[in-house]
Design an enzyme around this catalytic site. Structure first.
Site, mmCIF file in Angstrom:
data_model
loop_
_atom_site.group_PDB
_atom_site.id
_atom_site.type_symbol
_atom_site.label_atom_id
_atom_site.label_comp_id
_atom_site.label_asym_id
_atom_site.label_seq_id
_atom_site.Cartn_x
_atom_site.Cartn_y
_atom_site.Cartn_z
ATOM 1 N N HIS A 237 13.791 7.764 0.404
ATOM 2 C CA HIS A 237 13.417 9.134 0.039
ATOM 3 C C HIS A 237 14.619 10.063 0.015
ATOM 4 C CE1 HIS A 237 9.753 7.254 1.574
ATOM 5 N NE2 HIS A 237 9.041 8.181 0.999
ATOM 6 N N HIS B 226 3.295 5.014 5.204
ATOM 7 C CA HIS B 226 4.518 5.284 5.985
ATOM 8 C C HIS B 226 4.814 6.785 6.177
ATOM 9 C CE1 HIS B 226 6.844 4.995 1.899
ATOM 10 N NE2 HIS B 226 6.640 6.263 2.180
ATOM 11 N N GLU C 57 3.897 4.931 -4.742
ATOM 12 C CA GLU C 57 4.427 3.986 -3.743
ATOM 13 C C GLU C 57 3.585 2.717 -3.652
ATOM 14 O OE1 GLU C 57 6.500 7.336 -0.832
ATOM 15 O OE2 GLU C 57 4.539 6.520 -0.305
ATOM 16 N N HIS D 207 -1.639 9.952 -2.859
ATOM 17 C CA HIS D 207 -1.269 11.272 -2.349
ATOM 18 C C HIS D 207 -0.332 11.964 -3.325
ATOM 19 C CE1 HIS D 207 2.089 8.819 -0.818
ATOM 20 N NE2 HIS D 207 2.713 9.860 -0.326
HETATM 21 FE FE LIG Z 1 6.903 7.994 0.976
#
Ligand SMILES: [Fe+2]
Length: 289
Positions: free
Chosen positions: A59, A12, A240, A193
């Site tokens: 977030h 995303h 995530e 990531h």
């Molecule tokens: Fe994210």
């Protein structure tokens, strides 16, 4: 009874929204990512979901570090997007399904998940970008939505086992929902990531591909990981993955992989897409102890 027709896991990252806004889907950098959704669109045209339940992480748009629930379930008639500071267009509101939301909330609390219930809830790019990827077209709103937010931001984070159990509890709730709705489950984020610190730019292809493989037929293999284990293996934002694990937990029937894509990198992230079909008539997977 409602029919859980399948699950989709997708990356995303905000840069995807920028590419959509600029029409860069066929650009050489973006094409390996966007073209992978063609098969998903074909499947969605046939599968015709009425509702999508989205496991994602906020977030800082709706929740911030001062008040951050581990699990929150939307129960609003619609979900608005707002400016997150990425320079992305603000999405039109998404229709909710309060009746289904309250059914899920009742079932989760009865199942000893002490969730936060949100009758107002802004949804951020972790919700809006997957919706744009699945149903392209700025204002396309062909399905009702139930957002379920998992904290992947403020430690301590829930474990993989806890998120899998949450997904299983949602799956049981949907199985008991008296409706003819066809329900799609989505989990967003990752895969590996890390955006900052000494390991900024960290990607772990071997771990990502192992997780995508296990998510199909052996999701319990991922449940021994603590959130810190996942951060070590997939990067601080790679955690995530928990949203994907919750998505898979909600698929309680026989699961078949329809499509998969893995492409490195998209904006410092290992981008991934996984489409699973769920045959609800099969024997449910065992509960994690
Ligand atoms: Fe994210």
């Amino acid at each position: 009874m409602a029919n859980v027709i399948g699950g989709i896991g997708t990356t995303h990252v905000p840069a995807i929204g920028g590419a959509i806004a600029k029409g860069l889907q066929n650009d050489p950098y973006w094409s390996p990512f966007f073209s992978a959704f063609d098969k998903v669109h074909t499947w969605l045209d046939k599968a015709r979901p009425d509702v999508v339940v989205v496991f994602y992480n906020d977030h800082g748009l709706n929740f911030f570090l001062d008040k951050l629930p581990t699990f929150a379930v939307g129960a609003a008639p619609e979900y608005k997007h707002a400016d997150e500071g990425w320079g992305l267009p603000i999405s039109q509101p998404y229709p909710g399904d309060p009746t289904l939301s309250w059914h899920i909330i009742e079932a989760l609390v009865a199942d000893e998940f002490d969730i936060t219930m949100c009758q107002e809830m802004l949804v951020d790019h972790a919700f809006t970008i997957p919706m744009s990827l699945l149903w392209p077209g700025a204002d396309s709103r062909p399905v009702k939505t139930v957002p379920i937010c998992i904290n992947t931001v403020q430690h301590p984070l829930p474990s993989a086992a806890r998120c899998y159990k949450l997904g299983q509890a949602v799956g049981r709730a949907l199985g008991a929902y008296k409706s003819n709705d066809r329900i799609l489950i989505v989990g967003t984020g990752g895969l590996s990531h890390q955006l900052d610190g000494k390991r900024a730019g960290f990607i772990n292809k071997e771990f990502d591909l192992m997780c995508m493989d296990k998510l199909v037929h052996d999701p319990q293999a991922l449940t021994p990981f603590s959130s810190l284990d996942i951060i070590e293996k997939a990067g601080s934002q790679g955690v995530e993955l928990l949203n994907w694990i919750a998505m898979r937990g909600a698929l309680t029937g026989h699961v078949k992989k329809i499509h998969q894509n893995y492409h490195i990198p998209i904006s410092n992230t290992a981008s991934a897409l996984l489409l699973l079909e769920n045959n609800a008539g099969a024997v449910p997977l065992r509960k994690v102890g």
